[in-house]
Design an enzyme around this catalytic site. Structure first.
Site, PDB file in Angstrom:
ATOM      1  N   ALA A  56      -1.752  12.059   4.757  1.00 13.75           N
ATOM      2  CA  ALA A  56      -1.579  10.835   5.436  1.00 13.75           C
ATOM      3  C   ALA A  56      -1.555   9.563   4.640  1.00 13.75           C
ATOM      4  O   ALA A  56      -1.868   9.642   3.604  1.00 13.75           O
ATOM      5  CB  ALA A  56      -2.698  10.571   6.408  1.00 13.75           C
ATOM      6  N   ASP A  57      -0.839   8.501   5.084  1.00 13.18           N
ATOM      7  CA  ASP A  57      -0.590   7.210   4.050  1.00 13.18           C
ATOM      8  C   ASP A  57      -0.751   6.104   5.212  1.00 13.18           C
ATOM      9  O   ASP A  57      -0.072   6.253   6.325  1.00 13.18           O
ATOM     10  CB  ASP A  57       0.671   7.319   3.333  1.00 13.18           C
ATOM     11  CG  ASP A  57       0.437   6.165   2.549  1.00 13.18           C
ATOM     12  OD1 ASP A  57      -0.291   5.898   1.448  1.00 13.18           O
ATOM     13  OD2 ASP A  57       1.252   5.150   2.881  1.00 13.18           O
ATOM     14  N   THR A  58      -1.394   5.127   4.867  1.00 15.39           N
ATOM     15  CA  THR A  58      -1.666   3.856   5.692  1.00 15.39           C
ATOM     16  C   THR A  58      -1.384   2.678   4.948  1.00 15.39           C
ATOM     17  O   THR A  58      -1.728   2.340   3.831  1.00 15.39           O
ATOM     18  CB  THR A  58      -3.059   3.708   6.332  1.00 15.39           C
ATOM     19  OG1 THR A  58      -3.362   5.035   6.916  1.00 15.39           O
ATOM     20  CG2 THR A  58      -3.297   2.481   7.265  1.00 15.39           C
ATOM     21  N   SER A  84       1.151   7.108   8.567  1.00 15.06           N
ATOM     22  CA  SER A  84       2.327   8.379   8.703  1.00 15.06           C
ATOM     23  C   SER A  84       1.392   9.418   8.343  1.00 15.06           C
ATOM     24  O   SER A  84       0.478   9.458   7.421  1.00 15.06           O
ATOM     25  CB  SER A  84       3.254   8.075   8.021  1.00 15.06           C
ATOM     26  OG  SER A  84       4.173   7.122   8.231  1.00 15.06           O
TER      27      SER A  84
END
Length: 198
Positions: free
Chosen positions: A76-78, A113
């Protein structure tokens, strides 16, 4: 969560984020954590969710060499997107205060994502949540940054922190996505993968 825990699939969280780990733990899903250090630079031409999806793809790449049958690896990446600019983690307290000053009295997007890798395929799911701040005064920003030192947080804040409690007037979208992992959507995706590949 019995359908997931009783399946033959092993869930692996490919993230060093303590918040993502805590969120997934709260669901009752059995999982392990495995991480690789990845350069999170991205091409300057990318905008919005293109950035988080690009970084998630990079975070997933090392796992493609080690993934085994009946594994689901979650990465994940924020990021924060505001005024056509990407805001990640601040370099220091000064930059953190600058970011919060920019967000004050405005609405920004928090984009998370999430990548799902199995031995058969790789998919990305993206959630965008609108977060609106009241007008923050300088003493509120200074107090928060000096107390919490949010240099490990995208956009220089955690919505679950004091600044979120006193400063966020409205959100439209997934709350858990702002925390770093859109839990209901992630659970549904895991179940879908198990059902599709069984």
């Amino acid at each position: 969560m019995d359908l997931i825990n009783n399946s033959k699939y092993k869930i692996v969280l490919g993230s060093a984020s303590s918040r993502r780990k805590q969120l997934l733990e709260m669901t009752g899903i059995n999982f392990s954590v495995k991480t690789f250090t990845v350069n999170e630079n991205f091409p300057s031409k990318l905008i919005g969710k293109e950035i988080s999806e690009y970084i998630v793809s990079k975070k997933t790449e090392p796992f493609k060499k080690i993934i085994s049958n009946k594994q689901i690896i979650i990465t994940a990446d924020t990021l924060v997107w505001f005024n056509n600019k990407c805001f990640g983690k601040p370099k220091d307290k000064y930059e953190a205060k600058e970011m919060l000053g920019l967000f004050s009295g405005h609405t920004h997007s928090v984009i998370t994502s999430v990548g799902f890798l199995t031995h058969k395929k790789f998919e990305i799911m993206t959630e965008s949540t609108e977060v609106s701040y009241k007008d923050l005064n300088r003493s509120e920003i200074d107090y928060y940054v000096e107390t919490v030192n949010p240099v490990d947080k995208a956009g220089s804040y955690g919505i679950q922190d004091w600044i979120g409690m006193i400063g966020v007037e409205n959100i439209v979208g997934s709350y858990t996505s702002v925390l770093g992992l859109p839990i209901p959507q992630v659970i549904n995706k895991i179940i879908s993968i198990i059902e599709d590949e069984s």
